[in-house]
Design a protein around this motif. Sequence first.
Motif: not given
Length: 462
Positions: A93-113
Amino acid sequence: MPGVALGPGDSLLPGAPRGPGAPPSPGVTNLALPPAEAAQPVQPAPGLRPAGWVRDPFFRDYRDGMRALLARRPEHAAGPLRRVLERARRDDRPERLLRAAAAALLLGDVHAARTAGARALAAARTTECAALEARALEYLAYGELRAGRHAQARAHAEEGVRAALLAGHRNTAASHHAMLALAASIEGDTAAVAGYASAALATARRHGLAQAATLAEWAIARADLARGRPLDAADRLGPLVGPGPRRGHFAVWMLAVPCFVEAAVLAGQPEDATDVVGDLARWASFGADPHAPAQHARCRALLAADDREADDLYLRALALHDESGGDFERARTELLYGRWLRRRRRLREARGRLGAALVGFDRCGAGAWADQTRGELRANGAASGKEPAVGLSGLTPQQLRIARHVAEGATNREVAQRLAVSTRTVDYHLRNVFAALGVRSRIELARMVDQEQRQDQRQEQR
Protein backbone atom coordinates in the motif's frame (compact mmCIF):
# COMPACT_ATOMS: atom_id res chain seq x y z
CA MET A 1 7.25 15.27 5.18
CA PRO A 2 4.78 14.81 2.36
CA GLY A 3 1.40 14.43 3.94
CA VAL A 4 2.55 12.35 6.93
CA ALA A 5 0.82 12.69 10.29
CA LEU A 6 0.88 11.22 13.76
CA GLY A 7 -2.82 10.76 13.67
CA PRO A 8 -5.81 12.33 11.99
CA GLY A 9 -4.99 16.01 11.51
CA ASP A 10 -1.82 16.01 13.64
CA SER A 11 0.92 17.35 11.40
CA LEU A 12 4.40 15.92 11.76
CA LEU A 13 6.01 18.71 9.78
CA PRO A 14 8.84 19.87 12.05
CA GLY A 15 8.30 23.43 13.03
CA ALA A 16 4.73 23.47 11.80
CA PRO A 17 2.26 24.89 14.35
CA ARG A 18 0.14 22.32 16.15
CA GLY A 19 -2.69 24.78 16.52
CA PRO A 20 -3.43 28.46 15.95
CA GLY A 21 -0.44 30.47 17.18
CA ALA A 22 1.27 27.44 18.67
CA PRO A 23 5.08 27.54 18.78
CA PRO A 24 7.21 24.89 17.07
CA SER A 25 7.70 21.67 18.97
CA PRO A 26 10.89 21.83 21.06
CA GLY A 27 12.00 18.52 19.61
CA VAL A 28 11.95 19.44 15.94
CA THR A 29 15.68 19.99 15.85
CA ASN A 30 16.22 16.25 15.88
CA LEU A 31 14.30 15.55 12.68
CA ALA A 32 15.59 15.16 9.15
CA LEU A 33 12.61 15.05 6.86
CA PRO A 34 11.96 15.44 3.16
CA PRO A 35 10.13 18.52 1.89
CA ALA A 36 6.53 18.60 2.97
CA GLU A 37 3.07 18.95 1.52
CA ALA A 38 2.27 20.86 4.68
CA ALA A 39 -1.13 22.06 3.65
CA GLN A 40 -2.50 18.57 3.04
CA PRO A 41 -2.29 16.32 6.13
CA VAL A 42 -3.04 12.75 5.22
CA GLN A 43 -6.01 11.04 6.78
CA PRO A 44 -5.91 7.44 8.03
CA ALA A 45 -5.64 4.70 5.48
CA PRO A 46 -8.97 3.80 3.83
CA GLY A 47 -11.14 1.63 6.03
CA LEU A 48 -9.45 2.66 9.29
CA ARG A 49 -11.32 4.78 11.79
CA PRO A 50 -9.20 7.14 13.98
CA ALA A 51 -9.26 4.72 16.93
CA GLY A 52 -8.28 1.82 14.67
CA TRP A 53 -5.53 3.93 13.15
CA VAL A 54 -3.56 3.99 16.41
CA ARG A 55 -4.35 0.33 17.22
CA ASP A 56 -2.86 -0.80 13.93
CA PRO A 57 0.70 -2.02 14.79
CA PHE A 58 2.22 -0.33 11.73
CA PHE A 59 0.80 3.12 12.48
CA ARG A 60 1.33 2.71 16.23
CA ASP A 61 5.05 2.05 15.70
CA TYR A 62 5.27 4.94 13.28
CA ARG A 63 3.57 7.26 15.76
CA ASP A 64 5.72 6.06 18.69
CA GLY A 65 8.94 6.48 16.72
CA MET A 66 8.07 9.99 15.64
CA ARG A 67 6.98 11.02 19.12
CA ALA A 68 10.25 9.72 20.57
CA LEU A 69 12.15 11.91 18.11
CA LEU A 70 10.02 14.92 18.94
CA ALA A 71 10.81 14.30 22.62
CA ARG A 72 14.55 14.17 21.77
CA ARG A 73 14.81 10.51 22.72
CA PRO A 74 16.21 8.93 19.55
CA GLU A 75 17.21 5.78 21.42
CA HIS A 76 13.48 5.07 21.85
CA ALA A 77 12.70 5.89 18.22
CA ALA A 78 14.98 3.42 16.46
CA GLY A 79 13.09 0.25 17.48
CA PRO A 80 9.60 1.36 16.38
CA LEU A 81 10.88 2.91 13.14
CA ARG A 82 12.81 -0.24 12.25
CA ARG A 83 9.63 -2.26 12.82
CA VAL A 84 7.88 0.11 10.41
CA LEU A 85 10.50 -0.75 7.79
CA GLU A 86 10.20 -4.47 8.50
CA ARG A 87 6.39 -4.45 8.20
CA ALA A 88 6.54 -2.40 5.01
CA ARG A 89 8.54 -5.15 3.30
CA ARG A 90 5.35 -7.23 3.27
CA ASP A 91 3.00 -4.38 2.32
CA ASP A 92 2.32 -2.83 -1.07
CA ARG A 93 0.00 0.00 0.00
CA PRO A 94 1.59 3.29 -1.13
CA GLU A 95 0.64 5.29 1.99
CA ARG A 96 2.46 2.81 4.21
CA LEU A 97 5.43 2.65 1.89
CA LEU A 98 5.71 6.44 2.01
CA ARG A 99 5.77 6.30 5.81
CA ALA A 100 8.41 3.58 5.59
CA ALA A 101 10.49 5.86 3.36
CA ALA A 102 10.16 8.60 5.97
CA ALA A 103 11.21 6.23 8.75
CA ALA A 104 14.23 5.11 6.73
CA LEU A 105 15.37 8.69 6.13
CA LEU A 106 15.07 9.42 9.84
CA LEU A 107 17.22 6.36 10.56
CA GLY A 108 19.80 7.49 8.00
CA ASP A 109 19.14 4.44 5.80
CA VAL A 110 19.03 6.10 2.37
CA HIS A 111 19.02 2.74 0.54
CA ALA A 112 15.89 1.59 2.41
CA ALA A 113 14.25 4.98 1.77
CA ARG A 114 14.92 4.70 -1.96
CA THR A 115 13.59 1.12 -2.00
CA ALA A 116 10.37 2.07 -0.18
CA GLY A 117 9.96 5.16 -2.35
CA ALA A 118 10.41 3.13 -5.55
CA ARG A 119 7.82 0.60 -4.40
CA ALA A 120 5.40 3.41 -3.50
CA LEU A 121 5.94 4.90 -6.95
CA ALA A 122 5.19 1.57 -8.64
CA ALA A 123 2.03 1.16 -6.54
CA ALA A 124 0.91 4.72 -7.32
CA ARG A 125 1.38 4.17 -11.03
CA THR A 126 -0.57 0.92 -10.85
CA THR A 127 -3.52 2.81 -9.37
CA GLU A 128 -2.93 5.74 -11.77
CA CYS A 129 -2.94 8.21 -8.88
CA ALA A 130 -0.93 11.30 -9.91
CA ALA A 131 -0.99 12.76 -6.39
CA LEU A 132 0.61 9.68 -4.83
CA GLU A 133 3.04 9.45 -7.74
CA ALA A 134 4.18 13.03 -7.13
CA ARG A 135 4.70 12.35 -3.43
CA ALA A 136 6.62 9.12 -4.07
CA LEU A 137 8.87 10.96 -6.53
CA GLU A 138 9.42 13.60 -3.84
CA TYR A 139 10.76 10.98 -1.44
CA LEU A 140 12.92 9.47 -4.17
CA ALA A 141 14.32 12.86 -5.18
CA TYR A 142 15.04 13.79 -1.59
CA GLY A 143 16.69 10.44 -0.91
CA GLU A 144 18.96 10.81 -3.93
CA LEU A 145 19.76 14.36 -2.87
CA ARG A 146 20.74 13.13 0.60
CA ALA A 147 22.90 10.40 -0.98
CA GLY A 148 24.72 12.94 -3.17
CA ARG A 149 23.29 11.54 -6.43
CA HIS A 150 22.17 14.83 -7.87
CA ALA A 151 21.53 13.75 -11.45
CA GLN A 152 19.10 11.08 -10.23
CA ALA A 153 17.46 13.59 -7.88
CA ARG A 154 16.94 15.95 -10.82
CA ALA A 155 15.35 13.21 -12.95
CA HIS A 156 12.88 12.31 -10.17
CA ALA A 157 12.08 15.97 -9.50
CA GLU A 158 11.37 16.67 -13.17
CA GLU A 159 8.88 13.79 -13.21
CA GLY A 160 7.52 14.95 -9.87
CA VAL A 161 6.74 18.46 -11.12
CA ARG A 162 4.68 17.05 -13.98
CA ALA A 163 2.78 14.63 -11.73
CA ALA A 164 2.15 17.26 -9.02
CA LEU A 165 0.79 19.82 -11.49
CA LEU A 166 -1.39 17.15 -13.10
CA ALA A 167 -2.82 16.37 -9.65
CA GLY A 168 -3.20 20.06 -8.78
CA HIS A 169 -0.76 19.81 -5.85
CA ARG A 170 1.17 23.05 -6.13
CA ASN A 171 2.91 22.62 -2.78
CA THR A 172 4.47 19.34 -3.90
CA ALA A 173 5.44 20.98 -7.19
CA ALA A 174 7.19 23.75 -5.21
CA SER A 175 9.28 21.16 -3.35
CA HIS A 176 10.27 19.54 -6.63
CA HIS A 177 11.18 22.94 -8.12
CA ALA A 178 13.41 23.61 -5.10
CA MET A 179 15.23 20.31 -5.61
CA LEU A 180 15.69 21.11 -9.30
CA ALA A 181 17.27 24.41 -8.25
CA LEU A 182 19.69 22.52 -6.00
CA ALA A 183 20.70 20.17 -8.81
CA ALA A 184 21.27 23.14 -11.13
CA SER A 185 23.40 24.85 -8.46
CA ILE A 186 25.84 21.93 -8.64
CA GLU A 187 26.02 22.11 -12.42
CA GLY A 188 26.59 25.88 -12.23
CA ASP A 189 23.61 26.79 -14.42
CA THR A 190 22.80 30.18 -12.91
CA ALA A 191 19.77 30.85 -15.13
CA ALA A 192 18.24 27.46 -14.29
CA VAL A 193 18.84 27.99 -10.56
CA ALA A 194 17.09 31.36 -10.72
CA GLY A 195 14.12 29.97 -12.66
CA TYR A 196 13.52 26.92 -10.49
CA ALA A 197 14.10 28.80 -7.23
CA SER A 198 11.71 31.56 -8.29
CA ALA A 199 9.00 28.99 -9.05
CA ALA A 200 9.54 27.28 -5.69
CA LEU A 201 9.60 30.50 -3.67
CA ALA A 202 6.47 31.91 -5.30
CA THR A 203 4.39 29.05 -3.87
CA ALA A 204 6.43 28.51 -0.69
CA ARG A 205 6.08 32.10 0.49
CA ARG A 206 2.38 32.20 -0.32
CA HIS A 207 1.60 28.94 1.50
CA GLY A 208 4.20 29.07 4.29
CA LEU A 209 6.28 26.10 3.06
CA ALA A 210 9.41 26.57 5.16
CA GLN A 211 11.26 23.55 3.81
CA ALA A 212 10.78 24.34 0.11
CA ALA A 213 11.73 27.97 0.72
CA THR A 214 14.91 27.01 2.56
CA LEU A 215 15.94 24.56 -0.17
CA ALA A 216 15.43 27.23 -2.84
CA GLU A 217 17.40 29.88 -0.93
CA TRP A 218 20.19 27.37 -0.34
CA ALA A 219 20.32 26.62 -4.07
CA ILE A 220 20.76 30.30 -4.93
CA ALA A 221 23.49 30.68 -2.31
CA ARG A 222 25.32 27.56 -3.49
CA ALA A 223 25.30 28.92 -7.04
CA ASP A 224 26.84 32.15 -5.70
CA LEU A 225 29.51 30.12 -3.93
CA ALA A 226 30.29 28.16 -7.09
CA ARG A 227 30.75 31.42 -8.99
CA GLY A 228 33.17 32.82 -6.44
CA ARG A 229 30.72 35.15 -4.66
CA PRO A 230 31.05 34.01 -1.02
CA LEU A 231 29.85 37.29 0.48
CA ASP A 232 26.53 37.07 -1.42
CA ALA A 233 26.18 33.43 -0.34
CA ALA A 234 26.90 34.24 3.31
CA ASP A 235 24.42 37.13 3.30
CA ARG A 236 21.68 34.88 1.93
CA LEU A 237 22.36 31.87 4.16
CA GLY A 238 23.08 33.73 7.40
CA PRO A 239 19.42 34.40 8.31
CA LEU A 240 18.42 30.87 7.34
CA VAL A 241 20.91 29.03 9.56
CA GLY A 242 21.23 31.49 12.44
CA PRO A 243 18.75 32.04 15.28
CA GLY A 244 15.79 34.30 14.64
CA PRO A 245 12.43 34.44 12.87
CA ARG A 246 13.94 33.95 9.39
CA ARG A 247 15.65 30.69 10.26
CA GLY A 248 14.70 28.00 7.79
CA HIS A 249 13.30 24.57 8.50
CA PHE A 250 15.70 22.41 10.53
CA ALA A 251 15.12 19.42 8.27
CA VAL A 252 16.89 21.33 5.51
CA TRP A 253 18.66 24.35 7.00
CA MET A 254 21.18 22.06 8.64
CA LEU A 255 22.05 20.73 5.19
CA ALA A 256 22.98 24.31 4.22
CA VAL A 257 25.24 24.95 7.23
CA PRO A 258 28.45 23.63 5.53
CA CYS A 259 27.86 26.07 2.65
CA PHE A 260 27.36 28.92 5.09
CA VAL A 261 30.54 28.12 7.03
CA GLU A 262 32.54 27.99 3.79
CA ALA A 263 31.00 31.23 2.52
CA ALA A 264 31.59 33.06 5.80
CA VAL A 265 35.24 31.98 6.00
CA LEU A 266 35.96 32.84 2.35
CA ALA A 267 34.23 36.21 2.84
CA GLY A 268 36.53 36.99 5.77
CA GLN A 269 33.81 36.62 8.42
CA PRO A 270 34.70 33.35 10.23
CA GLU A 271 33.31 34.61 13.53
CA ASP A 272 29.79 34.48 12.03
CA ALA A 273 30.09 30.71 11.55
CA THR A 274 31.38 29.61 14.95
CA ASP A 275 28.04 28.98 16.65
CA VAL A 276 26.42 26.92 13.90
CA VAL A 277 29.30 24.43 13.86
CA GLY A 278 28.09 23.19 17.24
CA ASP A 279 24.65 22.59 15.72
CA LEU A 280 26.33 20.72 12.86
CA ALA A 281 28.19 18.49 15.34
CA ARG A 282 24.89 17.44 16.94
CA TRP A 283 23.38 16.86 13.51
CA ALA A 284 26.34 14.68 12.50
CA SER A 285 26.06 12.59 15.67
CA PHE A 286 22.36 11.95 15.00
CA GLY A 287 23.31 9.79 12.01
CA ALA A 288 20.55 10.74 9.58
CA ASP A 289 22.89 12.37 7.06
CA PRO A 290 25.80 10.22 5.80
CA HIS A 291 27.78 13.27 4.64
CA ALA A 292 27.47 15.30 7.85
CA PRO A 293 30.50 13.88 9.74
CA ALA A 294 32.86 14.70 6.86
CA GLN A 295 31.27 18.12 6.40
CA HIS A 296 31.64 18.84 10.10
CA ALA A 297 35.36 17.99 9.99
CA ARG A 298 35.75 20.23 6.92
CA CYS A 299 34.00 23.12 8.66
CA ARG A 300 36.25 22.75 11.70
CA ALA A 301 39.28 22.76 9.39
CA LEU A 302 38.09 26.00 7.79
CA LEU A 303 37.77 27.62 11.22
CA ALA A 304 40.94 26.17 12.80
CA ALA A 305 43.50 28.77 13.87
CA ASP A 306 46.34 26.26 14.14
CA ASP A 307 47.79 24.93 10.87
CA ARG A 308 48.54 21.48 12.24
CA GLU A 309 44.98 21.13 13.51
CA ALA A 310 43.56 22.29 10.17
CA ASP A 311 45.76 19.85 8.27
CA ASP A 312 44.62 16.95 10.44
CA LEU A 313 40.97 17.95 10.12
CA TYR A 314 41.10 18.14 6.32
CA LEU A 315 42.64 14.67 6.21
CA ARG A 316 40.00 13.39 8.64
CA ALA A 317 37.27 14.88 6.46
CA LEU A 318 38.65 13.10 3.40
CA ALA A 319 38.81 9.80 5.28
CA LEU A 320 35.17 10.24 6.30
CA HIS A 321 34.25 10.98 2.69
CA ASP A 322 35.71 7.59 1.81
CA GLU A 323 33.14 6.03 4.14
CA SER A 324 30.12 8.03 2.94
CA GLY A 325 30.89 8.23 -0.79
CA GLY A 326 29.75 11.03 -3.09
CA ASP A 327 32.02 12.75 -5.62
CA PHE A 328 30.68 16.28 -5.14
CA GLU A 329 31.20 16.69 -1.39
CA ARG A 330 34.60 15.02 -1.50
CA ALA A 331 35.67 17.27 -4.39
CA ARG A 332 34.63 20.34 -2.40
CA THR A 333 36.82 19.23 0.48
CA GLU A 334 39.73 18.54 -1.90
CA LEU A 335 39.29 22.03 -3.41
CA LEU A 336 39.29 23.78 -0.03
CA TYR A 337 42.24 21.71 1.20
CA GLY A 338 44.17 22.38 -2.02
CA ARG A 339 43.52 26.10 -1.73
CA TRP A 340 44.67 26.02 1.90
CA LEU A 341 47.86 24.14 0.93
CA ARG A 342 48.61 26.56 -1.91
CA ARG A 343 48.43 29.55 0.41
CA ARG A 344 51.02 27.84 2.60
CA ARG A 345 53.31 27.27 -0.40
CA ARG A 346 52.94 23.51 -0.25
CA LEU A 347 52.54 23.56 -4.01
CA ARG A 348 53.08 19.92 -4.91
CA GLU A 349 50.58 18.74 -2.31
CA ALA A 350 48.17 21.46 -3.41
CA ARG A 351 48.36 20.34 -7.01
CA GLY A 352 47.47 16.78 -6.08
CA ARG A 353 44.45 17.86 -4.06
CA LEU A 354 43.25 20.33 -6.69
CA GLY A 355 43.71 17.76 -9.43
CA ALA A 356 41.62 15.25 -7.46
CA ALA A 357 38.96 17.94 -6.96
CA LEU A 358 38.87 18.64 -10.68
CA VAL A 359 38.40 14.94 -11.47
CA GLY A 360 35.53 14.74 -8.95
CA PHE A 361 33.76 17.86 -10.23
CA ASP A 362 34.09 16.75 -13.84
CA ARG A 363 32.71 13.34 -12.93
CA CYS A 364 29.51 14.76 -11.43
CA GLY A 365 29.06 17.54 -13.99
CA ALA A 366 29.77 20.42 -11.60
CA GLY A 367 30.94 22.84 -14.27
CA ALA A 368 31.23 26.05 -12.25
CA TRP A 369 33.06 24.27 -9.45
CA ALA A 370 35.43 22.70 -11.98
CA ASP A 371 36.15 26.17 -13.44
CA GLN A 372 36.92 27.47 -9.96
CA THR A 373 39.32 24.56 -9.42
CA ARG A 374 41.09 25.24 -12.72
CA GLY A 375 41.63 28.80 -11.54
CA GLU A 376 43.28 27.51 -8.39
CA LEU A 377 45.47 25.17 -10.45
CA ARG A 378 46.59 28.08 -12.64
CA ALA A 379 47.39 30.11 -9.54
CA ASN A 380 49.34 27.12 -8.24
CA GLY A 381 51.51 27.15 -11.35
CA ALA A 382 50.10 24.04 -13.01
CA ALA A 383 49.21 25.78 -16.26
CA SER A 384 52.67 27.30 -16.70
CA GLY A 385 54.42 24.02 -15.95
CA LYS A 386 56.07 25.20 -12.74
CA GLU A 387 54.77 22.10 -10.95
CA PRO A 388 54.67 19.42 -13.66
CA ALA A 389 52.72 16.22 -13.25
CA VAL A 390 54.75 13.33 -11.95
CA GLY A 391 55.37 10.16 -13.95
CA LEU A 392 54.71 6.63 -12.80
CA SER A 393 57.90 6.81 -10.74
CA GLY A 394 56.24 9.43 -8.55
CA LEU A 395 53.39 7.13 -7.53
CA THR A 396 53.32 5.13 -4.31
CA PRO A 397 53.68 1.34 -4.68
CA GLN A 398 49.93 0.83 -4.09
CA GLN A 399 49.02 3.56 -6.58
CA LEU A 400 51.35 2.01 -9.17
CA ARG A 401 49.80 -1.43 -8.74
CA ILE A 402 46.30 0.02 -9.16
CA ALA A 403 47.34 2.11 -12.17
CA ARG A 404 48.76 -0.94 -13.95
CA HIS A 405 45.70 -3.09 -13.27
CA VAL A 406 43.39 -0.32 -14.54
CA ALA A 407 45.59 0.16 -17.60
CA GLU A 408 45.09 -3.55 -18.36
CA GLY A 409 41.34 -2.95 -18.46
CA ALA A 410 40.33 -4.11 -14.98
CA THR A 411 37.33 -2.50 -13.30
CA ASN A 412 37.65 -1.00 -9.83
CA ARG A 413 35.86 -4.02 -8.39
CA GLU A 414 38.24 -6.40 -10.16
CA VAL A 415 41.25 -4.43 -8.92
CA ALA A 416 39.89 -4.57 -5.38
CA GLN A 417 39.53 -8.34 -5.60
CA ARG A 418 43.06 -8.79 -6.95
CA LEU A 419 44.62 -6.62 -4.24
CA ALA A 420 42.33 -7.80 -1.42
CA VAL A 421 41.17 -4.25 -0.61
CA SER A 422 37.80 -2.50 -0.71
CA THR A 423 36.41 -0.92 -3.87
CA ARG A 424 36.32 2.40 -2.00
CA THR A 425 40.07 2.15 -1.36
CA VAL A 426 40.66 1.61 -5.08
CA ASP A 427 38.42 4.61 -5.88
CA TYR A 428 40.42 6.78 -3.48
CA HIS A 429 43.83 5.76 -4.83
CA LEU A 430 42.70 6.02 -8.45
CA ARG A 431 41.54 9.61 -7.92
CA ASN A 432 44.98 10.44 -6.57
CA VAL A 433 46.64 8.64 -9.49
CA PHE A 434 44.64 10.71 -11.97
CA ALA A 435 45.57 13.90 -10.14
CA ALA A 436 49.27 13.03 -9.83
CA LEU A 437 49.62 12.02 -13.50
CA GLY A 438 47.45 14.82 -14.84
CA VAL A 439 45.10 12.45 -16.69
CA ARG A 440 41.32 12.60 -16.91
CA SER A 441 40.28 9.12 -18.02
CA ARG A 442 41.19 5.46 -17.86
CA ILE A 443 42.09 5.61 -21.57
CA GLU A 444 44.62 8.39 -20.91
CA LEU A 445 45.99 6.41 -17.98
CA ALA A 446 46.38 3.26 -20.11
CA ARG A 447 48.15 5.30 -22.80
CA MET A 448 50.58 6.77 -20.28
CA VAL A 449 51.34 3.40 -18.69
CA ASP A 450 51.94 1.89 -22.13
CA GLN A 451 54.25 4.75 -23.16
CA GLU A 452 56.35 4.49 -19.99
CA GLN A 453 56.59 0.72 -20.32
CA ARG A 454 57.80 1.10 -23.93
CA GLN A 455 60.39 3.64 -22.79
CA ASP A 456 61.61 1.26 -20.10
CA GLN A 457 61.92 -1.56 -22.64
CA ARG A 458 63.94 0.62 -25.05
CA GLN A 459 66.29 1.62 -22.24
CA GLU A 460 66.81 -2.02 -21.28
CA GLN A 461 67.63 -2.94 -24.91
CA ARG A 462 70.35 -0.32 -24.97
